[in-house]
Design a protein around this motif. Sequence first.
Motif, PDB file in Angstrom:
ATOM      1  N   LEU A 174       1.131  -0.985  -0.084  1.00 50.28           N
ATOM      2  CA  LEU A 174      -0.528   0.296   0.020  1.00 50.28           C
ATOM      3  C   LEU A 174       1.056   1.513  -0.358  1.00 50.28           C
ATOM      4  N   LEU A 175       1.540   0.963   0.622  1.00 48.26           N
ATOM      5  CA  LEU A 175       2.970   2.334   0.722  1.00 48.26           C
ATOM      6  C   LEU A 175       4.566   1.753   0.277  1.00 48.26           C
ATOM      7  N   PRO A 176       4.321   1.492  -1.413  1.00 51.98           N
ATOM      8  CA  PRO A 176       5.609   0.743  -1.965  1.00 51.98           C
ATOM      9  C   PRO A 176       6.677   2.100  -1.649  1.00 51.98           C
ATOM     10  N   LYS A 177       6.386   3.555  -2.148  1.00 56.13           N
ATOM     11  CA  LYS A 177       7.615   4.169  -2.008  1.00 56.13           C
ATOM     12  C   LYS A 177       8.143   4.909  -0.292  1.00 56.13           C
ATOM     13  N   ASN A 178       7.542   3.871   0.770  1.00 58.16           N
ATOM     14  CA  ASN A 178       7.504   4.428   1.981  1.00 58.16           C
ATOM     15  C   ASN A 178       8.200   2.825   2.814  1.00 58.16           C
ATOM     16  N   ILE A 179       9.202   1.990   2.376  1.00 58.81           N
ATOM     17  CA  ILE A 179       8.616   0.679   3.021  1.00 58.81           C
ATOM     18  C   ILE A 179       9.135   0.927   4.416  1.00 58.81           C
ATOM     19  N   ALA A 180       9.679   2.048   5.251  1.00 60.30           N
ATOM     20  CA  ALA A 180      10.394   2.275   6.720  1.00 60.30           C
ATOM     21  C   ALA A 180       8.770   2.198   7.270  1.00 60.30           C
ATOM     22  N   LEU A 181       8.197   3.648   6.563  1.00 62.11           N
ATOM     23  CA  LEU A 181       6.935   3.829   7.417  1.00 62.11           C
ATOM     24  C   LEU A 181       5.534   3.284   6.967  1.00 62.11           C
ATOM     25  N   ALA A 182       5.982   2.595   6.602  1.00 58.18           N
ATOM     26  CA  ALA A 182       4.702   1.051   6.651  1.00 58.18           C
ATOM     27  C   ALA A 182       5.200   0.017   7.347  1.00 58.18           C
ATOM     28  N   SER A 183       6.513  -0.234   7.939  1.00 56.80           N
ATOM     29  CA  SER A 183       6.565  -1.228   9.001  1.00 56.80           C
ATOM     30  C   SER A 183       6.069  -0.165  10.303  1.00 56.80           C
ATOM     31  N   GLY A 184       6.116   1.088   9.893  1.00 55.14           N
ATOM     32  CA  GLY A 184       6.128   2.207  11.142  1.00 55.14           C
ATOM     33  C   GLY A 184       4.544   1.745  11.673  1.00 55.14           C
ATOM     34  N   LEU A 185       3.887   1.204  10.498  1.00 56.31           N
ATOM     35  CA  LEU A 185       2.522   1.549  10.658  1.00 56.31           C
ATOM     36  C   LEU A 185       1.996   0.726  10.901  1.00 56.31           C
ATOM     37  N   SER A 186       2.284  -0.513  10.156  1.00 58.03           N
ATOM     38  CA  SER A 186       1.733  -2.107  10.732  1.00 58.03           C
ATOM     39  C   SER A 186       2.228  -2.710  12.354  1.00 58.03           C
ATOM     40  N   ILE A 187       3.744  -2.614  12.272  1.00 60.15           N
ATOM     41  CA  ILE A 187       4.263  -3.011  13.608  1.00 60.15           C
ATOM     42  C   ILE A 187       3.594  -1.804  14.623  1.00 60.15           C
ATOM     43  N   GLY A 188       4.143  -0.263  14.311  1.00 58.97           N
ATOM     44  CA  GLY A 188       4.641   0.595  14.843  1.00 58.97           C
ATOM     45  C   GLY A 188       2.486   1.526  16.072  1.00 58.97           C
ATOM     46  N   PHE A 189       2.495   2.036  15.182  1.00 58.55           N
ATOM     47  CA  PHE A 189       1.295   3.137  14.861  1.00 58.55           C
ATOM     48  C   PHE A 189       0.071   1.647  15.647  1.00 58.55           C
ATOM     49  N   GLY A 190      -0.157   1.070  14.392  1.00 63.06           N
ATOM     50  CA  GLY A 190      -1.166   0.182  14.552  1.00 63.06           C
ATOM     51  C   GLY A 190      -1.174  -0.674  16.132  1.00 63.06           C
ATOM     52  N   VAL A 191       0.640  -1.497  16.185  1.00 59.18           N
ATOM     53  CA  VAL A 191      -0.055  -2.181  17.532  1.00 59.18           C
ATOM     54  C   VAL A 191       0.052  -1.548  18.589  1.00 59.18           C
ATOM     55  N   GLY A 192       1.324  -0.644  18.763  1.00 53.03           N
ATOM     56  CA  GLY A 192       1.438   0.475  19.863  1.00 53.03           C
ATOM     57  C   GLY A 192      -0.169   1.231  20.108  1.00 53.03           C
ATOM     58  N   ALA A 193      -1.509   1.322  19.017  1.00 53.86           N
ATOM     59  CA  ALA A 193      -2.289   1.563  20.005  1.00 53.86           C
ATOM     60  C   ALA A 193      -3.180   1.375  20.544  1.00 53.86           C
ATOM     61  N   GLY A 194      -2.606  -0.400  20.654  1.00 50.04           N
ATOM     62  CA  GLY A 194      -2.811  -1.007  21.496  1.00 50.04           C
ATOM     63  C   GLY A 194      -3.004  -1.015  23.238  1.00 50.04           C
ATOM     64  N   GLY A 195      -1.517   0.097  23.128  1.00 48.38           N
ATOM     65  CA  GLY A 195      -1.980   0.766  24.740  1.00 48.38           C
ATOM     66  C   GLY A 195      -2.628   2.045  25.084  1.00 48.38           C
ATOM     67  N   ILE A 196      -3.586   1.998  24.023  1.00 44.19           N
ATOM     68  CA  ILE A 196      -4.853   3.372  24.585  1.00 44.19           C
ATOM     69  C   ILE A 196      -5.955   2.077  24.879  1.00 44.19           C
ATOM     70  N   GLY A 197      -6.118   1.283  24.168  1.00 44.62           N
ATOM     71  CA  GLY A 197      -7.117   0.332  23.919  1.00 44.62           C
ATOM     72  C   GLY A 197      -7.238  -0.505  25.845  1.00 44.62           C
ATOM     73  N   SER A 198      -5.397  -0.792  25.909  1.00 40.28           N
ATOM     74  CA  SER A 198      -5.341  -1.316  27.562  1.00 40.28           C
ATOM     75  C   SER A 198      -5.830  -0.690  28.575  1.00 40.28           C
ATOM     76  N   VAL A 199      -5.479   0.696  28.384  1.00 45.21           N
ATOM     77  CA  VAL A 199      -6.002   2.222  29.496  1.00 45.21           C
ATOM     78  C   VAL A 199      -7.495   2.082  29.355  1.00 45.21           C
ATOM     79  N   PHE A 200      -8.572   1.948  28.604  1.00 40.64           N
ATOM     80  CA  PHE A 200     -10.200   2.408  28.013  1.00 40.64           C
ATOM     81  C   PHE A 200     -10.373   0.371  28.981  1.00 40.64           C
TER      82      PHE A 200
END
Length: 396
Positions: free
Chosen positions: A331-357
């Motif tokens: 989905l982000l062929p020109k931004n490989i590092a950003l793609a991993s940041g979103l899929s492994i980082g931002f998306g997974v890290g949002a689980g922390g917000i869910g944990s507090v909720f």
Amino acid sequence: MGSQSFSSAPLQAENLLYRRALYTFSGAHFLNDLVTTGMVPALVVMYKHALDLNYTQSTLIVLVSYFASSVTQPVFGMLTDRRPRVWLFSLGVFLSISGLAFTAVAPSLGWLLVCIAVSGFGSGVFHPEASRGTHFASGLKKGLAQAIFQVGGNAGQAVGPLMIPLFLAHTGIHGLIWLLPVAFLSLILTVPLLGWMNGKVQNIKRTKKEMAGKNHIPGVILLVLVIILRSWCQVGVVIFLPFYLKHASLETTELLNFVFVGAGALGTLFGGMISDRVGMKRLLVVSMFLATPFALLLPHLSGWLSVLDLLCFGFSVLSSFSVGVVYMQKLLPKNIALASGLSIGFGVGAGGIGSVFMGGISDLFGVAAVFTILSFLPMIGAILSWFLPNEKKLAS
């Protein structure tokens, strides 16, 4: 004819798996996720008793860890897409381990959160470069390579909770200081690979303008939502299972967490291996749908049936973990590092917000209410996955 075969040799080399690098990335991923997504959620119970915290304060620890990771991953992904910094690969895993080690001597919740933030920050800067390196080492086998890389992380998540009954139950929180030698060992593992990574980065710089494909922003948003829901399932089970099974020993509940996350690591490997055959979108939809009945049954089972349910639940819901990373890269062929940041980082890290909720829900309505919410998350994720763009059309 001879010159043609000679000129094709570098291309053939690029299409082959670089196994030494790939297993180094996977091993470093194991160490990083062992202490961050593996041990931090499992340590919440011990931190809660050591500092006399309530549920909301306890889950704040996970929020800080995941938020520090989730914010830094896409930010550093964007920065390193423009100007790669391969040394962040080694620095990141060192900080993630040493940050958690210093929680052993944290005298208050404030200092504990500072150390946890350092650990989360390290994880955040580690993942984009490690995922980019895995992409370089994968050749034509993108799904398999990402599966091997993600299995390292998932294995770390699975082993992390086992550190409680096997080690920390005997030493207490202060035993975490013994992670410091492991942090220095991580440098011995990762630093020798930096030269190869830098060489690959220089080659990519010369060919980046010729790369085909356009970024698909609506698909990125949709996939991030699916990853968030999957992350809430995982974090919710790991954090709240010990509280839900309050009559079971800490050792028993952490072993059950190992079953859940360990099955997820096995599912990640199988999901990555078959995704190239059945298609990434199809695997994502089917895996989330398969997880739904096991999520619904979990609060109503006990004994060996609950173990079997956790095994199936973990295998199905996490089998799309590596697929999500490769999907995001398409989905982000020109931004490989950003793609991993979103899929492994931002998306997974949002689980922390869910944990507090979910921590707030537990304080108000009890822990059982959390498992009721978790029951419906895979179904919502499966429905959202259905509307993702087909990856074959993205490649064309």
